[in-house]
Design an enzyme around this catalytic site. Sequence first.
Site, short mmCIF file in Angstrom:
data_model
loop_
_atom_site.label_atom_id
_atom_site.label_comp_id
_atom_site.label_asym_id
_atom_site.label_seq_id
_atom_site.Cartn_x
_atom_site.Cartn_y
_atom_site.Cartn_z
N HIS A 74 0.83 -1.20 0.00
CA HIS A 74 0.00 0.00 0.00
C HIS A 74 0.87 1.25 0.00
CE1 HIS A 74 -3.75 2.11 0.33
NE2 HIS A 74 -3.34 2.79 1.38
N HIS A 91 0.91 5.55 -1.39
CA HIS A 91 0.47 6.75 -2.12
C HIS A 91 1.75 7.54 -2.35
CE1 HIS A 91 -3.65 5.83 -0.82
NE2 HIS A 91 -3.20 5.72 0.40
N GLN A 128 2.60 11.27 -1.33
CA GLN A 128 2.67 11.64 0.09
C GLN A 128 4.11 11.60 0.63
OE1 GLN A 128 -0.43 9.64 2.39
NE2 GLN A 128 -1.98 10.18 0.86
N ARG A 176 -5.90 14.91 6.93
CA ARG A 176 -6.38 14.78 5.55
C ARG A 176 -6.50 16.15 4.89
NH1 ARG A 176 -12.07 12.19 3.52
NH2 ARG A 176 -12.81 14.17 4.34
N TYR A 225 -4.93 7.81 -6.75
CA TYR A 225 -6.18 8.56 -6.99
C TYR A 225 -5.97 9.99 -7.47
CZ TYR A 225 -5.27 9.81 -2.05
OH TYR A 225 -4.69 10.20 -0.87
N HIS A 256 -11.71 3.42 -3.56
CA HIS A 256 -11.06 4.21 -2.51
C HIS A 256 -11.48 3.74 -1.12
CE1 HIS A 256 -10.47 7.37 0.45
NE2 HIS A 256 -9.34 7.56 -0.20
N ARG A 267 -17.07 4.68 1.65
CA ARG A 267 -17.69 6.00 1.67
C ARG A 267 -17.55 6.72 0.34
NH1 ARG A 267 -12.91 6.77 4.64
NH2 ARG A 267 -11.57 8.38 3.76
N HIS A 304 -9.53 0.71 0.88
CA HIS A 304 -9.34 1.18 2.27
C HIS A 304 -10.58 0.78 3.05
CE1 HIS A 304 -6.91 4.92 0.74
NE2 HIS A 304 -6.06 4.12 1.33
N HIS A 320 -5.77 -1.57 5.85
CA HIS A 320 -5.97 -1.19 7.27
C HIS A 320 -6.83 -2.24 8.00
CE1 HIS A 320 -3.92 2.47 6.38
NE2 HIS A 320 -4.87 2.92 5.58
N ASP A 377 2.21 3.18 2.85
CA ASP A 377 1.08 4.09 2.87
C ASP A 377 1.48 5.56 2.76
OD1 ASP A 377 -1.42 5.18 3.15
OD2 ASP A 377 -1.90 4.29 5.07
#
Length: 423
Positions: free
Chosen positions: A33, A35, A38, A59, A98, A182, A185, A208, A245, A296
């Site tokens: 995992h 990104h 980041q 976030r 994303y 993603h 939600r 996630h 997670h 991550d």
Amino acid sequence: MDTDNDLLWTDAGWRADTGDSARWRVPGIANLHSHAFQRAMAGLAERQTNPEDSFWTWRETMYRFAARFDPDTLHAVAAQLYVEMLEAGYTSVCEFHYLHHAPDGRPYADPTAMSRALIAAAQAAGIRLTLLPVLYMSGGFDGRPLGERQRRFGHDLDGFLGLLDALRVDASDTLRIGCALHSLRAVPADAMRDVLAALPAASPIHIHIAEQLGEVQDCIALRGARPVEWLLANAAVDRHWTLVHATHLTGAEVQGIAGSGATVAICPTTEANLGDGLFPLRPYLDAGGRWGVGSDSQISVSPIEELRWLEYGQRLATHHRNIAVQPDGNSVGETLLRGVLESAATATGNACVGDDRITLDVDAPQFAGMTRDDAIDRWIFSGNRNLVRDVEVAGVQVVHDGRHRDRDAIAMRYRAAMVQLLE
Ligand SMILES: [Zn+2]
């Protein structure tokens, strides 16, 4: 693969029986995992903005940072990150991607531009990539539209499936194209069903899930079930799935994931950094669950540190030692390394990942007098000096004596990109 002798080789390819071999090699580790962007904000979200700081305030910082990237800066940051991963012993990476469109939400002239920046970065570094373009459609369980800062993440279903089709043309031994949702939600139930129906049978699917208690509560309120409970009831979750997670689980959910054959991607340093919570490792191991680790948010780029903190979190919570052991062995390090190896091929969608090798730095003082039985524990539990000497990916040596072959040139481009990003 024979799981009794797949952890350690000497020069001749035999498992070591003594400590006097010149070369000790272990399999490369899959990072489940990541990104990539980041990496550029690691260490820049560590000032308190209010006493209630949490994942959700982090976030907001992340969104502000994400808005600054274009394909060139993403390429520069990802290449630097992948060099660091290789030097630390990760030989493949699942990129949960994303950051698709321009900051205003409009697709680039080439809608695959950001994806291709990641692919080019992985090729420049020489790491295996499983690119997981992310479907991101709504801003919450109530189906609200994406917020202004989320617009560059979004797709409708046709646009998303078109992106996957365009990228699959380039798939190879070192590039796999999977798919990510993603989170529950961000993906309405009907869209989830449609995208799953359109995927090839063996496509890796990552999501996630249950990272935050707020997300668990919203899911119960709007879908009548906890996230993992809902997913298991509404999708054919199997070994092609990776649940990222899965921090907040009931006993039944632990059993449910383990029984499905899915992998959990645990990201201990990020979960600690964000204050997420602790994965219930011991019950999950008892249930026979598959798992791996991910870097991550890139606040640490070290498989060793992820594995060590996976175990340490359990020790801190239970007041006991040596938690991650299996009935067939008592070494924590071997249990941890075996865990990440056993999930690597299905979670990355790449059966070749097990072929990669890293050579340990046997001249390091930490390995003085080592034996077959203590080598892995020493590697994982002897501190922060990087004990990876050479790394080979798909038969190509990309790290020699602890240095990536293009370390300096890639770092120079990274520094220039950081100047631009921090302007
Ligand atoms: Zn993530």
